[in-house]
Design an enzyme around this catalytic site. Structure first.
Site, mmCIF file in Angstrom:
data_model
loop_
_atom_site.group_PDB
_atom_site.id
_atom_site.type_symbol
_atom_site.label_atom_id
_atom_site.label_comp_id
_atom_site.label_asym_id
_atom_site.label_seq_id
_atom_site.Cartn_x
_atom_site.Cartn_y
_atom_site.Cartn_z
ATOM 1 N N ASP A 125 -13.492 -6.804 -4.982
ATOM 2 C CA ASP A 125 -13.632 -7.114 -3.557
ATOM 3 C C ASP A 125 -15.005 -7.739 -3.375
ATOM 4 O O ASP A 125 -16.017 -7.137 -3.729
ATOM 5 C CB ASP A 125 -13.538 -5.838 -2.714
ATOM 6 C CG ASP A 125 -12.148 -5.196 -2.787
ATOM 7 O OD1 ASP A 125 -11.184 -5.907 -3.138
ATOM 8 O OD2 ASP A 125 -12.036 -3.992 -2.497
ATOM 9 N N ASP A 129 0.853 -1.185 0.000
ATOM 10 C CA ASP A 129 0.000 0.000 0.000
ATOM 11 C C ASP A 129 0.886 1.231 0.000
ATOM 12 O O ASP A 129 1.838 1.312 0.793
ATOM 13 C CB ASP A 129 -0.881 0.037 1.265
ATOM 14 C CG ASP A 129 -2.010 -0.981 1.177
ATOM 15 O OD1 ASP A 129 -2.220 -1.548 0.094
ATOM 16 O OD2 ASP A 129 -2.676 -1.192 2.210
#
Lengths: 251, 211
Positions: free
Chosen positions: A130, A11
């Site tokens: 997701d 990230d």
């Protein structure tokens, strides 16, 4: 023989890696270039950088980061987060990204998938999905799982494949963060439904989980973050374990 | 890009010229060459070919579209006449063949070979994406690389396996050409610029290759 790929996911925020990077030997744990190079050296097959700021103002920072990564890294990498237009994608391609991953923007505007594939080739377009199981149905979620959509995961992935997505990055929100293993049941179902590569994500907690996902499903790659960042799983060890389990890997 | 190249660059012993016809992602290739301290520049017009000892034809995306761009650049006929080492990478390799099923396109025809779409009915995923073993013959391009080393591939079309021009092959569904050579023309289907240390070694080998 084509190897199964192991993909650490980083990230990044404002061009710096964030969350859970805990390599003692790193001079600067927030430097995506140093961290990426370290993973490449350990035998990672590919890297994913997820830009979690990715607001318009920060775009330039991201482009500079991508360029810096491309200068150092001798393996392929994907960049995701906030990509909503052909221009966004083109800037990243020209900065050296091998693939881009799109998520929310594609749900809002599915035509984006077709446009990106037509401009840059399907191999450049990774669709990140997701998913969470809600009352027996797999539903596509946005914003890291916070927002539920009406889309059923299976339908959305099939549609995306037909529109030109070159790869699916499937994260099970039910498994993500649990360290209890990948969602093999769903991954198997999705993998058998499509004819493009599938990356498993969500739930990795041990080397055995990687063996399991490659044995029980025929997915092409497995992605994880914290188990790698905290050094709980070392990539060379993982590759050895996979090889001993007769799973084709690049050593 | 390099309009003011001085004369002494013409005498440089090994310098790679990248055919700049709008093929995309030249940045990664340039970075990989820089990491190996290989000097390079861009070829934008026919005269530029004289500035370099070795030529790379890059390429991503659609072979038919790439061929149209290459023709529009006015460089395609000059490429066919080159006598110095030329390396086509991925779609750049496919451009060296006679024809591609992608867009039913006539290509440079330096190799009498066909570029074909992988067959879904063989239960393989398309694109062929990832690291695969490369089985090569004794060839300068693979100097100092172990046979069956894995390289990074990403492609939906492939060049049919052939015993005459193949200097390396790989398996996906069936056997296909991973690298080809005819005289001074070389092609690799994988991406050496993304294939770790082995890919870097291959680029170095090409830069120092003598015919």
């Amino acid at each position: 023989m084509l190897s199964k790929r192991i993909i650490p996911c980083l990230d990044v925020k404002d061009g710096r890696t964030v969350k859970g990077v805990n390599f003692v030997e790193l001079r600067d744990a927030g430097d995506p270039v140093e961290l990426g190079a370290k993973y490449a050296l350990q035998g990672a097959d590919e890297l994913v950088f997820l830009d979690i700021t990715a607001t318009h103002e920060h775009r330039k920072t991201t482009i500079e980061m991508v360029k810096a990564v491309a200068r150092e890294l001798n393996i392929p990498f994907t960049i995701g987060g906030g990509i909503a237009t052909i221009a966004d994608a083109e800037a990243l391609l020209n900065a050296g990204a091998d693939k881009i991953s799109i998520n929310s923007a594609a749900v809002r505007n599915p035509q984006l998938i077709a446009d990106l594939a037509a401009n840059f080739g399907a191999q450049f377009v990774v669709l990140a999905v997701d998913t969470r199981n809600i009352e027996g149905k797999n539903k596509v979620h946005l914003n890291g799982g916070r927002v539920i959509t009406d889309l059923e995961t299976e339908d959305w992935i099939k549609q995306a494949e037909n529109m030109g997505a070159g790869e699916i990055l499937l994260t099970s929100m039910d498994h993500d963060g649990t360290k209890a293993g990948f969602d093999c049941k769903l991954l198997k179902k999705i993998n058998e439904m499509v004819n493009i590569p599938v990356i498993a994500s969500g739930g990795a907690g041990s080397k055995a989980h990687f063996v399991e996902v490659f044995k029980e499903t025929d997915v092409d790659a497995a992605l994880a973050a914290s188990v790698f960042h905290y050094g709980e799983i070392l990539i060379p060890d993982l590759k050895t374990t996979l090889q001993q389990s007769a799973i084709p890997v690049r050593i | 890009m390099e309009n003011n190249i001085s004369d002494n660059s013409k005498t440089a012993s090994s310098k790679i010229g990248i055919v700049n016809y709008g093929a995309g992602n030249l940045f990664s290739l340039g970075c990989a060459l820089e990491r190996q301290n290989i000097t390079y520049g861009m070829i934008n017009k026919i005269d530029d070919f004289d500035l370099y000892s070795h030529i790379i034809i890059p390429g991503v995306g659609h072979a038919g579209a790439a061929m149209s761009k290459l023709k529009a650049s006015g460089l395609s006929d000059a490429i066919k006449l080159l006598k110095k080492p030329v390396l086509g990478i991925c779609v750049g390799m496919q451009l060296l063949t006679a024809h591609s099923e992608e867009g039913n396109s006539a290509l440079l025809d330096l190799f009498p070979l066909q570029t074909r779409l992988f067959d879904k009915d063989q239960h393989i995923k398309i694109p062929h994406m990832g690291w695969n073993n490369v089985d090569f013959k004794d060839n300068k391009l693979f100097y100092n690389i172990l046979n069956l080393t894995q390289f990074y591939f990403v492609h939906s079309y492939f060049i049919e396996y052939n015993p005459i021009f193949d200097i390396a092959s790989a398996h996906y569904g069936g056997r296909f050409s991973a690298a080809i050579q005819k005289d001074n023309f070389f092609g690799v289907q994988f991406h050496p610029e993304k294939s770790g240390a082995a890919g870097e070694q291959l680029l170095k080998n090409f830069a120092h290759l003598t015919l």
